[in-house]
Design a protein around this motif. Structure first.
Motif, PDB file in Angstrom:
ATOM      1  N   CYS A 106      21.268 -14.159 -32.700  1.00 55.73           N
ATOM      2  CA  CYS A 106      21.124 -14.960 -31.484  1.00 55.73           C
ATOM      3  C   CYS A 106      20.394 -14.200 -30.378  1.00 55.73           C
ATOM      4  CB  CYS A 106      22.496 -15.405 -30.980  1.00 55.73           C
ATOM      5  SG  CYS A 106      23.223 -16.761 -31.950  1.00 55.73           S
ATOM      6  N   GLU A 107      20.395 -12.873 -30.472  1.00 60.75           N
ATOM      7  CA  GLU A 107      19.727 -12.079 -29.444  1.00 60.75           C
ATOM      8  C   GLU A 107      18.208 -12.238 -29.560  1.00 60.75           C
ATOM      9  OE1 GLU A 107      20.986  -8.092 -29.935  1.00 60.75           O
ATOM     10  OE2 GLU A 107      23.111  -8.490 -29.509  1.00 60.75           O
ATOM     11  N   ASN A 108      17.568 -12.613 -28.458  1.00 63.16           N
ATOM     12  CA  ASN A 108      16.100 -12.733 -28.390  1.00 63.16           C
ATOM     13  C   ASN A 108      15.529 -13.682 -29.450  1.00 63.16           C
ATOM     14  OD1 ASN A 108      16.050 -10.783 -26.281  1.00 63.16           O
ATOM     15  ND2 ASN A 108      16.134  -9.147 -27.823  1.00 63.16           N
ATOM     16  N   ASN A 109      16.282 -14.746 -29.749  1.00 64.34           N
ATOM     17  CA  ASN A 109      15.807 -15.725 -30.742  1.00 64.34           C
ATOM     18  C   ASN A 109      14.953 -16.782 -30.039  1.00 64.34           C
ATOM     19  OD1 ASN A 109      15.424 -17.248 -33.041  1.00 64.34           O
ATOM     20  ND2 ASN A 109      17.470 -18.159 -33.010  1.00 64.34           N
ATOM     21  N   ASP A 110      13.791 -16.333 -29.514  1.00 62.96           N
ATOM     22  CA  ASP A 110      12.920 -17.247 -28.765  1.00 62.96           C
ATOM     23  C   ASP A 110      12.347 -18.345 -29.649  1.00 62.96           C
ATOM     24  OD1 ASP A 110      13.375 -15.724 -26.517  1.00 62.96           O
ATOM     25  OD2 ASP A 110      11.625 -14.428 -26.854  1.00 62.96           O
ATOM     26  N   ALA A 111      12.181 -18.061 -30.920  1.00 60.33           N
ATOM     27  CA  ALA A 111      11.631 -19.069 -31.841  1.00 60.33           C
ATOM     28  C   ALA A 111      12.661 -20.131 -32.203  1.00 60.33           C
ATOM     29  CB  ALA A 111      11.116 -18.399 -33.113  1.00 60.33           C
ATOM     30  N   GLU A 112      13.919 -19.907 -31.801  1.00 63.46           N
ATOM     31  CA  GLU A 112      15.003 -20.843 -32.060  1.00 63.46           C
ATOM     32  C   GLU A 112      15.126 -21.168 -33.547  1.00 63.46           C
ATOM     33  OE1 GLU A 112      14.446 -24.227 -29.571  1.00 63.46           O
ATOM     34  OE2 GLU A 112      14.967 -23.149 -27.731  1.00 63.46           O
ATOM     35  N   MET A 113      14.985 -20.151 -34.374  1.00 66.16           N
ATOM     36  CA  MET A 113      15.165 -20.321 -35.804  1.00 66.16           C
ATOM     37  C   MET A 113      16.628 -20.107 -36.149  1.00 66.16           C
ATOM     38  SD  MET A 113      11.742 -18.477 -37.311  1.00 66.16           S
ATOM     39  CE  MET A 113      11.858 -19.333 -38.865  1.00 66.16           C
ATOM     40  N   PHE A 114      17.042 -20.558 -37.308  1.00 67.71           N
ATOM     41  CA  PHE A 114      18.422 -20.366 -37.751  1.00 67.71           C
ATOM     42  C   PHE A 114      18.420 -20.212 -39.267  1.00 67.71           C
ATOM     43  CE2 PHE A 114      17.652 -24.922 -37.687  1.00 67.71           C
ATOM     44  CZ  PHE A 114      18.115 -25.326 -38.934  1.00 67.71           C
ATOM     45  N   VAL A 115      19.570 -19.832 -39.810  1.00 65.39           N
ATOM     46  CA  VAL A 115      19.676 -19.611 -41.243  1.00 65.39           C
ATOM     47  C   VAL A 115      21.052 -20.074 -41.700  1.00 65.39           C
ATOM     48  CG1 VAL A 115      20.375 -17.218 -40.840  1.00 65.39           C
ATOM     49  CG2 VAL A 115      19.553 -17.885 -43.103  1.00 65.39           C
ATOM     50  N   THR A 116      21.073 -20.804 -42.828  1.00 67.24           N
ATOM     51  CA  THR A 116      22.341 -21.168 -43.458  1.00 67.24           C
ATOM     52  C   THR A 116      22.664 -20.104 -44.503  1.00 67.24           C
ATOM     53  OG1 THR A 116      21.328 -22.495 -45.218  1.00 67.24           O
ATOM     54  CG2 THR A 116      21.800 -23.607 -43.123  1.00 67.24           C
ATOM     55  N   VAL A 117      23.943 -19.741 -44.615  1.00 67.39           N
ATOM     56  CA  VAL A 117      24.332 -18.623 -45.491  1.00 67.39           C
ATOM     57  C   VAL A 117      25.621 -18.960 -46.226  1.00 67.39           C
ATOM     58  CG1 VAL A 117      24.971 -16.181 -45.610  1.00 67.39           C
ATOM     59  CG2 VAL A 117      23.248 -16.930 -43.960  1.00 67.39           C
ATOM     60  N   GLU A 166      33.706 -28.116 -67.223  1.00 72.38           N
ATOM     61  CA  GLU A 166      32.430 -28.655 -66.762  1.00 72.38           C
ATOM     62  C   GLU A 166      32.115 -28.108 -65.370  1.00 72.38           C
ATOM     63  OE1 GLU A 166      30.375 -31.011 -68.273  1.00 72.38           O
ATOM     64  OE2 GLU A 166      31.574 -30.919 -70.108  1.00 72.38           O
ATOM     65  N   PHE A 167      30.827 -28.073 -65.048  1.00 65.91           N
ATOM     66  CA  PHE A 167      30.416 -27.694 -63.695  1.00 65.91           C
ATOM     67  C   PHE A 167      30.829 -28.797 -62.720  1.00 65.91           C
ATOM     68  CE2 PHE A 167      27.540 -24.661 -65.747  1.00 65.91           C
ATOM     69  CZ  PHE A 167      27.661 -23.580 -64.887  1.00 65.91           C
ATOM     70  N   GLU A 168      31.371 -28.401 -61.572  1.00 69.97           N
ATOM     71  CA  GLU A 168      31.773 -29.341 -60.539  1.00 69.97           C
ATOM     72  C   GLU A 168      31.487 -28.736 -59.169  1.00 69.97           C
ATOM     73  OE1 GLU A 168      35.866 -30.142 -61.084  1.00 69.97           O
ATOM     74  OE2 GLU A 168      35.604 -31.397 -62.875  1.00 69.97           O
ATOM     75  N   LEU A 169      31.128 -29.622 -58.199  1.00 71.88           N
ATOM     76  CA  LEU A 169      30.941 -29.155 -56.828  1.00 71.88           C
ATOM     77  C   LEU A 169      32.275 -28.690 -56.252  1.00 71.88           C
ATOM     78  CD1 LEU A 169      28.566 -31.772 -55.152  1.00 71.88           C
ATOM     79  CD2 LEU A 169      28.039 -29.397 -55.695  1.00 71.88           C
ATOM     80  N   TYR A 170      32.227 -27.545 -55.571  1.00 70.97           N
ATOM     81  CA  TYR A 170      33.410 -27.061 -54.862  1.00 70.97           C
ATOM     82  C   TYR A 170      33.153 -27.261 -53.372  1.00 70.97           C
ATOM     83  CZ  TYR A 170      37.267 -24.096 -53.352  1.00 70.97           C
ATOM     84  OH  TYR A 170      38.423 -23.628 -52.771  1.00 70.97           O
ATOM     85  N   LYS A 171      33.790 -28.273 -52.801  1.00 68.89           N
ATOM     86  CA  LYS A 171      33.523 -28.644 -51.413  1.00 68.89           C
ATOM     87  C   LYS A 171      34.318 -27.764 -50.466  1.00 68.89           C
ATOM     88  CE  LYS A 171      32.115 -33.348 -52.509  1.00 68.89           C
ATOM     89  NZ  LYS A 171      32.227 -34.779 -52.193  1.00 68.89           N
ATOM     90  N   ASP A 172      33.701 -26.625 -50.148  1.00 66.96           N
ATOM     91  CA  ASP A 172      34.351 -25.681 -49.246  1.00 66.96           C
ATOM     92  C   ASP A 172      34.139 -26.100 -47.795  1.00 66.96           C
ATOM     93  OD1 ASP A 172      31.691 -25.235 -49.041  1.00 66.96           O
ATOM     94  OD2 ASP A 172      31.737 -23.112 -49.531  1.00 66.96           O
ATOM     95  N   LYS A 173      34.781 -25.384 -46.886  1.00 65.40           N
ATOM     96  CA  LYS A 173      34.668 -25.672 -45.464  1.00 65.40           C
ATOM     97  C   LYS A 173      33.440 -24.982 -44.895  1.00 65.40           C
ATOM     98  CE  LYS A 173      39.645 -26.269 -44.773  1.00 65.40           C
ATOM     99  NZ  LYS A 173      40.855 -25.798 -44.026  1.00 65.40           N
ATOM    100  N   HIS A 174      32.624 -25.767 -44.201  1.00 66.07           N
ATOM    101  CA  HIS A 174      31.386 -25.238 -43.623  1.00 66.07           C
ATOM    102  C   HIS A 174      31.613 -24.765 -42.194  1.00 66.07           C
ATOM    103  CE1 HIS A 174      28.313 -27.383 -46.438  1.00 66.07           C
ATOM    104  NE2 HIS A 174      29.207 -26.664 -47.080  1.00 66.07           N
ATOM    105  N   GLY A 175      30.989 -23.655 -41.859  1.00 65.26           N
ATOM    106  CA  GLY A 175      30.894 -23.237 -40.475  1.00 65.26           C
ATOM    107  C   GLY A 175      29.515 -23.563 -39.927  1.00 65.26           C
ATOM    108  N   PHE A 176      29.253 -23.182 -38.679  1.00 71.36           N
ATOM    109  CA  PHE A 176      27.960 -23.443 -38.054  1.00 71.36           C
ATOM    110  C   PHE A 176      26.922 -22.462 -38.591  1.00 71.36           C
ATOM    111  CE2 PHE A 176      25.137 -23.839 -34.220  1.00 71.36           C
ATOM    112  CZ  PHE A 176      24.878 -25.187 -34.401  1.00 71.36           C
ATOM    113  N   VAL A 177      25.650 -22.832 -38.515  1.00 71.56           N
ATOM    114  CA  VAL A 177      24.574 -21.982 -39.023  1.00 71.56           C
ATOM    115  C   VAL A 177      24.498 -20.689 -38.217  1.00 71.56           C
ATOM    116  CG1 VAL A 177      23.245 -23.943 -39.848  1.00 71.56           C
ATOM    117  CG2 VAL A 177      22.892 -23.119 -37.522  1.00 71.56           C
TER     118      VAL A 177
END
Length: 673
Positions: free
Chosen positions: A398-409, A439-450
């Motif tokens: 967040c420091e000096n993020n003038d381009a206002e980019m973000f990343v999901t992790v 079988e493979f199944e989606l694991y719907k975990d809790k999301h936080g903010f980017v």
């Protein structure tokens, strides 16, 4: 077939000249004909009326009475008529009494050019056929003379001359009646003028006009052709040859054409010269742009290699570790991408895995990706939990993020020895989990903010239990959001179906199957986003076991126990654990000796990664101790069933038990952390 411009001009001008010639000649003919016909019609009627007016009615009565043929009045009338014919160039001039009962008019009194010779005079009442009589076979002709009779019956003459064109010639006939004192018609004057010479004159006018027009327009066309050739076709031909020469030689440098016509063709040549100059400048600029593009391409290629080198790309990644298998891949939409994955050992018992997606594409996203990857790895290797890692990195980004980019992790840290995985999700896609033989199944975990979206965000952790045979699949949105030419999304359902179709393959085969399924779905559609995937499989691969082979006899139990004690002591396994292991060895071997019917037994032992592994192999009858129901220890001793406590105790002491019957051998493997 191509026709040159000059022949087109000649043909078009010739057609125009022909049309103009015919139109002009016909207009002149029609105008002259109308004028002459009107003039002669007026002359006929004027002269006819004048003659009818100047004749004495009494003389007419005398001529028409018996014996009038030799009267002075008749001679006077003949002389007058002959003089009028001669002076007025009249074809026929007659004093006529029409007969309504006859098809033709008969002469009651006819004045010809008789002169003074009585022998040439036509006697009165001779009934000679009138020379301009009607043609009985022509209804139109008869209608005209019926009109004369009708007008005569009404005591009237004609208002305009009758036009007849028959066997008697082309004539204008004027008719004026002679009235007595009572106003009744007693005779009429027929004034006939031959129009054949007028017709011949009009035809000659038409022919002369055609010839003169043809000559004038012909000369004009010839002169115009010379003008067009000099001012149009020749300059255009010069421009065409110049263009063809440039096209064939492909040489635009210092090529110019000079055409001086003072019109649009000269403007066209000037525009062509300007175009050549612009093309020359464009080619020069294009060469510079191409060189610059090649330079940028080379730099992007270097950037791509740098980005690829920053991501783990050597597989197998940890060849000395048999507890798990891991594989990952990234296919950028452009030369460099914003997605990234990472995995690394925090220590000997902890494996960290990262799957992330930076907003945007291209070089900016790649630069932000490298910063994010470095910060996440640094924070993770410092020993922080996934929750703490995300919180720390979020504030740093967040420091000096003038381009206002973000990343999901998505970040997970696996404790290899226990299979426990602590995970945290910062706005990323749901992971996909497959349990052993499931079988493979989606694991719907809790999301936080980017990450990099807002400072001081708090993230939540969750725990996954990963056992032998389980698989974890994480990915970026480039997989489910791939589109085809119909703008249809690939979707998570298709992704999970593709995973289940290839679930028996290795991690690398699994990722390749998903990637091929995405490509097959997208078809010719351009890749819209980076496609990044990672797969982890938990294995139960045993380290090298130290083994002892014995006969199934109770006398051999101390030998096996002493063998295991020595191995575990050298591995610095706690004494308490060794004591528990001895109980398990005694119980397992006793069951084999008493119940299996085996003729040989092999026992193995190893200690690695804070875990003790025991393995017993015998050739007895198949028997899986895990299927033995646990006794109900809540019952009083007298109510409990005999047996089963030994196996129950083994299950309680050991953390994991696996069994398989292979090649006629019972293979029982036990794990103790």
């Amino acid at each position: 077939m191509k026709i040159k411009l000059l022949p087109k001009f000649i043909i078009s001008l010739g057609l125009v000249g022909l049309i103009l010639t015919i139109a002009t000649s016909l207009f002149s003919y029609a105008t002259s004909k109308s004028y002459l016909e009107e003039m002669y019609a007026e002359r006929v009627m004027t002269n006819c009326n004048a003659i009818a007016t100047m004749i004495d009615v009494e003389d007419v009565k005398t001529i028409l009475s018996d014996g009038g043929n030799q009267t002075p009045e008749y001679q006077k009338m003949c002389k007058l008529f002959n003089q009028l014919k001669k002076d007025g160039d009249v074809t026929f001039l007659s004093l006529v009494v029409p007969d309504k009962d006859s098809v033709c008019f008969y002469i009651d009194a006819l004045v010809e050019e008789m002169g003074d010779d009585p022998a040439n005079q036509i006697p009165y009442g001779s009934d000679i056929l009138y020379v301009d009589a009607a043609n009985p076979d022509d209804p139109a002709d008869m209608e005209k003379y019926i009109t004369i009779w009708q007008r005569y019956a009404e005591n009237k003459g004609l208002d305009k001359p009758l036009v007849t064109d028959n066997d008697y010639g082309y004539n204008y006939t004027g008719v004026s009646v002679i009235l007595d004192e009572s106003g009744n018609a007693i005779a009429e004057i027929q004034y006939i003028l031959d129009m054949s010479e007028v017709r011949a004159y009009l035809i000659s006018v038409l022919i002369n006009m055609l010839l003169i027009s043809f000559a004038i327009i012909g000369l004009t066309i010839v002169a115009y052709i010379f003008f067009v050739r000099k001012m149009v076709t020749k300059p255009i031909g010069k421009l065409t040859d110049f263009t063809q020469e440039i096209t064939e030689t492909n040489n635009f440098e210092n090529q110019r054409i000079e055409i001086k016509t003072g019109d649009e063709i000269e403007s066209l040549s000037d525009s062509f010269n300007f175009m050549l100059e612009e093309i020359q400048n464009y080619i020069s600029n294009l060469s510079k742009i191409t060189a610059e593009k090649e330079r940028i391409g080379a730099e992007l290629d270097v950037a791509r290699h740098i980005q690829e080198s920053m991501l783990p790309c050597i597989f197998p990644a940890f060849p000395e570790r048999h507890e798990f298998d891991i594989f990952a891949s990234m296919t950028p939409a452009k030369e460099v991408g914003g997605d990234f994955y990472d995995f690394f050992l925090v220590d000997d018992d902890h494996l960290a895995m990262v799957m992330a997606d930076v907003s945007g594409k291209g070089v900016p996203a790649a630069m932000f990706m490298m910063i994010s990857k470095t910060l996440i790895k640094s924070a993770t290797q410092s020993g922080l939990s996934p929750k703490a890692v995300l919180e720390k990195v979020n504030n740093q980004l967040c420091e000096n993020n003038d381009a206002e980019m973000f990343v999901t992790v998505w970040l997970g840290i696996l404790e290899i020895s226990t299979g426990k995985m602590i995970c945290a999700n910062a706005g990323h896609e749901y992971p996909v989990i497959m349990r052993k033989d499931g079988e493979f199944e989606l694991y719907k975990d809790k999301h936080g903010f980017v990450l990099a979206g807002m400072e001081d965000i708090r993230y939540k952790e969750y725990e996954l239990e990963m056992n032998a045979g389980d698989r974890l699949f994480v990915y970026t949105d480039g997989v489910p959001e791939a589109i085809n030419l119909s703008n249809t999304l690939y979707g998570t359902d298709r992704m999970v179906a593709a995973l289940n179709t290839a679930k028996t393959g290795s991690c690398s085969q699994l990722l390749e199957a998903v990637h091929q399924d995405v490509k097959s779905f997208a078809g010719e559609a351009e890749q819209f986003d980076d496609i990044t995937m990672l797969c982890l499989e938990i294995k139960n691969t045993l380290p090298d076991l130290k083994e002892i082979k014995i006969e199934p006899s109770l006398d051999k139990l101390p030998e096996v126990t002493e063998f295991f004690d020595r191995i575990l002591s050298e591995a610095e396994v706690p004494a308490k654990t060794i004591l528990q292991i001895n109980v398990v060895v005694d119980e397992i071997l006793s069951n084999i000796i008493y119940y299996s019917g085996a003729t040989s037994v092999k026992a193995g032992c190893a200690s690695a990664n804070n875990q003790v592994i025991l393995q017993f192999t015998d050739n007895g009858c198949p028997y899986d101790p895990r299927e033995k129901a646990d006794p109900d220890i809540s019952l009083p001793l007298e109510e409990r069933e005999i047996g089963g406590l030994g196996i129950f105790m083994v299950k309680k002491i050991m953390d994991e038990i696996s069994y398989e019957y292979k090649d006629g051998q019972n293979i029982l493997t036990l794990f103790k952390r």
